[in-house]
Design a protein around this motif. Structure first.
Motif, PDB file in Angstrom:
ATOM      1  N   VAL A   1       3.019  16.391  -0.254  1.00 19.81           N
ATOM      2  CA  VAL A   1       2.162  15.117   0.185  1.00 19.81           C
ATOM      3  C   VAL A   1       2.829  14.130   0.382  1.00 19.81           C
ATOM      4  N   LEU A   2       2.763  13.532   1.718  1.00 18.04           N
ATOM      5  CA  LEU A   2       3.783  12.287   2.633  1.00 18.04           C
ATOM      6  C   LEU A   2       2.765  10.863   2.328  1.00 18.04           C
ATOM      7  N   VAL A   3       3.899  10.390   1.411  1.00 16.38           N
ATOM      8  CA  VAL A   3       4.410   9.125   1.249  1.00 16.38           C
ATOM      9  C   VAL A   3       4.403   7.827   2.257  1.00 16.38           C
ATOM     10  N   ILE A   4       3.738   6.591   2.259  1.00 16.60           N
ATOM     11  CA  ILE A   4       4.075   5.949   2.999  1.00 16.60           C
ATOM     12  C   ILE A   4       3.910   5.135   3.044  1.00 16.60           C
ATOM     13  N   ARG A   5       4.720   3.753   2.463  1.00 14.20           N
ATOM     14  CA  ARG A   5       4.629   2.430   1.489  1.00 14.20           C
ATOM     15  C   ARG A   5       4.568   1.864   2.677  1.00 14.20           C
ATOM     16  N   ALA A   6       3.926   1.080   2.967  1.00 18.04           N
ATOM     17  CA  ALA A   6       3.829   0.027   3.519  1.00 18.04           C
ATOM     18  C   ALA A   6       3.511  -1.469   2.510  1.00 18.04           C
ATOM     19  N   GLU A   7       4.480  -2.741   3.768  1.00 16.98           N
ATOM     20  CA  GLU A   7       4.487  -4.047   2.146  1.00 16.98           C
ATOM     21  C   GLU A   7       5.455  -4.694   3.154  1.00 16.98           C
ATOM     22  N   ARG A   8       4.316  -4.556   4.152  1.00 18.14           N
ATOM     23  CA  ARG A   8       5.899  -5.492   5.513  1.00 18.14           C
ATOM     24  C   ARG A   8       4.340  -6.984   5.380  1.00 18.14           C
ATOM     25  N   PHE A   9       3.221  -7.271   5.506  1.00 12.88           N
ATOM     26  CA  PHE A   9       2.443  -7.785   5.924  1.00 12.88           C
ATOM     27  C   PHE A   9       2.568  -8.486   4.226  1.00 12.88           C
ATOM     28  N   ARG A  10       1.640  -9.986   4.287  1.00 16.57           N
ATOM     29  CA  ARG A  10       1.540 -10.594   2.690  1.00 16.57           C
ATOM     30  C   ARG A  10      -0.031  -9.570   1.832  1.00 16.57           C
ATOM     31  N   THR A  11      -1.036  -9.373   3.223  1.00 16.95           N
ATOM     32  CA  THR A  11      -2.769  -8.816   2.781  1.00 16.95           C
ATOM     33  C   THR A  11      -2.475  -7.566   3.076  1.00 16.95           C
ATOM     34  N   GLN A  12      -2.829  -7.154   1.779  1.00 14.42           N
ATOM     35  CA  GLN A  12      -3.319  -5.672   1.322  1.00 14.42           C
ATOM     36  C   GLN A  12      -4.318  -5.322   2.196  1.00 14.42           C
TER      37      GLN A  12
ATOM     38  N   VAL B   1       1.254  -0.940  -0.260  1.00 10.75           N
ATOM     39  CA  VAL B   1       0.073   0.124  -0.279  1.00 10.75           C
ATOM     40  C   VAL B   1       0.494   1.292  -0.524  1.00 10.75           C
ATOM     41  N   GLU B   2       0.342   2.237  -0.732  1.00  5.85           N
ATOM     42  CA  GLU B   2       1.573   3.696  -0.542  1.00  5.85           C
ATOM     43  C   GLU B   2      -0.052   4.680  -0.204  1.00  5.85           C
ATOM     44  N   LEU B   3      -0.019   4.692   0.429  1.00 10.89           N
ATOM     45  CA  LEU B   3      -0.963   5.508   1.399  1.00 10.89           C
ATOM     46  C   LEU B   3      -0.329   7.631   0.795  1.00 10.89           C
ATOM     47  N   ARG B   4      -1.026   8.109   0.686  1.00 11.44           N
ATOM     48  CA  ARG B   4      -1.018   9.300   0.600  1.00 11.44           C
ATOM     49  C   ARG B   4      -1.650  10.849   1.241  1.00 11.44           C
ATOM     50  N   PHE B   5      -1.059  11.900   2.130  1.00  6.71           N
ATOM     51  CA  PHE B   5      -1.662  12.016   2.955  1.00  6.71           C
ATOM     52  C   PHE B   5      -1.668  13.846   2.067  1.00  6.71           C
ATOM     53  N   ASN B   6      -1.678  14.732   1.832  1.00  5.88           N
ATOM     54  CA  ASN B   6      -1.656  15.960   1.061  1.00  5.88           C
ATOM     55  C   ASN B   6      -1.904  17.007   2.435  1.00  5.88           C
ATOM     56  N   VAL B   7      -0.164  17.239   3.134  1.00  6.23           N
ATOM     57  CA  VAL B   7       0.201  17.680   4.537  1.00  6.23           C
ATOM     58  C   VAL B   7      -0.214  19.009   4.077  1.00  6.23           C
ATOM     59  N   ALA B   8       0.066  19.392   2.887  1.00  5.57           N
ATOM     60  CA  ALA B   8       0.423  21.220   2.321  1.00  5.57           C
ATOM     61  C   ALA B   8      -0.719  21.643   2.240  1.00  5.57           C
ATOM     62  N   ALA B   9      -2.358  20.457   2.194  1.00  3.02           N
ATOM     63  CA  ALA B   9      -3.507  20.848   1.437  1.00  3.02           C
ATOM     64  C   ALA B   9      -4.450  20.348   2.696  1.00  3.02           C
ATOM     65  N   SER B  10      -4.379  20.170   3.785  1.00  4.33           N
ATOM     66  CA  SER B  10      -4.967  19.605   4.948  1.00  4.33           C
ATOM     67  C   SER B  10      -5.451  20.361   5.864  1.00  4.33           C
ATOM     68  N   SER B  11      -7.053  20.807   5.548  1.00  2.00           N
ATOM     69  CA  SER B  11      -7.555  21.836   6.553  1.00  2.00           C
ATOM     70  C   SER B  11      -7.702  21.207   8.464  1.00  2.00           C
ATOM     71  N   ALA B  12      -7.341  19.836   7.868  1.00  3.83           N
ATOM     72  CA  ALA B  12      -7.590  18.928   9.346  1.00  3.83           C
ATOM     73  C   ALA B  12      -6.333  19.524  10.704  1.00  3.83           C
ATOM     74  N   LEU B  13      -5.323  19.568   9.725  1.00  3.14           N
ATOM     75  CA  LEU B  13      -3.872  20.430  10.762  1.00  3.14           C
ATOM     76  C   LEU B  13      -3.689  21.272  11.078  1.00  3.14           C
ATOM     77  N   PRO B  14      -4.156  22.423  11.992  1.00  2.78           N
ATOM     78  CA  PRO B  14      -3.723  23.412  12.757  1.00  2.78           C
ATOM     79  C   PRO B  14      -2.402  24.370  12.211  1.00  2.78           C
ATOM     80  N   GLY B  15      -1.529  24.825  12.190  1.00  3.63           N
ATOM     81  CA  GLY B  15      -0.423  25.182  11.302  1.00  3.63           C
ATOM     82  C   GLY B  15       0.520  24.837  12.111  1.00  3.63           C
ATOM     83  N   GLU B  16       1.217  24.998  13.352  1.00  6.05           N
ATOM     84  CA  GLU B  16       2.261  24.145  14.389  1.00  6.05           C
ATOM     85  C   GLU B  16       2.221  22.760  14.088  1.00  6.05           C
ATOM     86  N   VAL B  17       1.246  22.252  14.114  1.00 13.46           N
ATOM     87  CA  VAL B  17       1.082  20.824  13.941  1.00 13.46           C
ATOM     88  C   VAL B  17       1.734  20.961  12.769  1.00 13.46           C
ATOM     89  N   ARG B  18       0.999  21.052  11.583  1.00  9.34           N
ATOM     90  CA  ARG B  18       1.648  20.843  10.337  1.00  9.34           C
ATOM     91  C   ARG B  18       3.080  21.075   9.890  1.00  9.34           C
TER      92      ARG B  18
END
Length: 139
Positions: free
Chosen positions: A69-80, A36-53
């Motif tokens: 965009v924060l990209v996290i790749r997970a391939e540790r396990f055999r299932t999606q 899985v390649e999980l992408r989270f747009n940190v710059a455009a996210s309205s959920a994060l306060p400025g100092e947390v961002r």
């Protein structure tokens, strides 16, 4: 999804892409896209306060693209599904860590005893090094 008392992320802000894994799985690895390649747009996210961002950007390091965009790749396990949970948990842990406000360092001066011990150690070291010098001339 609630991450902390101040941060709640909408699931629509997370983008998942399934790709072929290089991890365990034998022949299955060549046929099924379990990583899985999980992408989270940190710059455009309205959920994060400025100092947390800002802290999240610093924590993300090279996992952050030029577009923010924060990209996290997970391939540790055999299932999606397990890789998906793993990637989300890693993202949430990183955001939780960014929510913690670092304590400010209080400047202190070394005590008189510390200064004296330092000077004594320097004098002792200097003496040892002086003894290593050229041999005295006894002639």
């Amino acid at each position: 999804m609630r991450i902390s008392e101040s941060v709640t992320i909408d699931e629509s802000e997370l983008e998942e892409r399934f790709v072929r894994s290089s991890g365990p799985g034998g022949q299955n690895v060549n046929k099924v896209s379990t990583a899985v390649e999980l992408r989270f747009n940190v710059a455009a996210s309205s959920a994060l306060p400025g100092e947390v961002r800002a802290r999240l950007v610093r924590l993300a390091g090279r996992r952050l693209t030029d577009d923010g965009v924060l990209v996290i790749r997970a391939e540790r396990f055999r299932t999606q599904e397990r890789n998906r949970e793993d990637a989300q948990e890693r993202l949430f842990d990183m955001i939780r860590e960014a929510c913690i406000v670092p304590k400010r360092r209080i400047k202190t001066k070394p005590s008189r005893g510390e200064k004296e011990r330092r000077r004594e150690a320097k004098a002792k070291r200097s003496h040892v090094k002086r003894l290593r010098g050229s041999k005295p001339d006894f002639g």
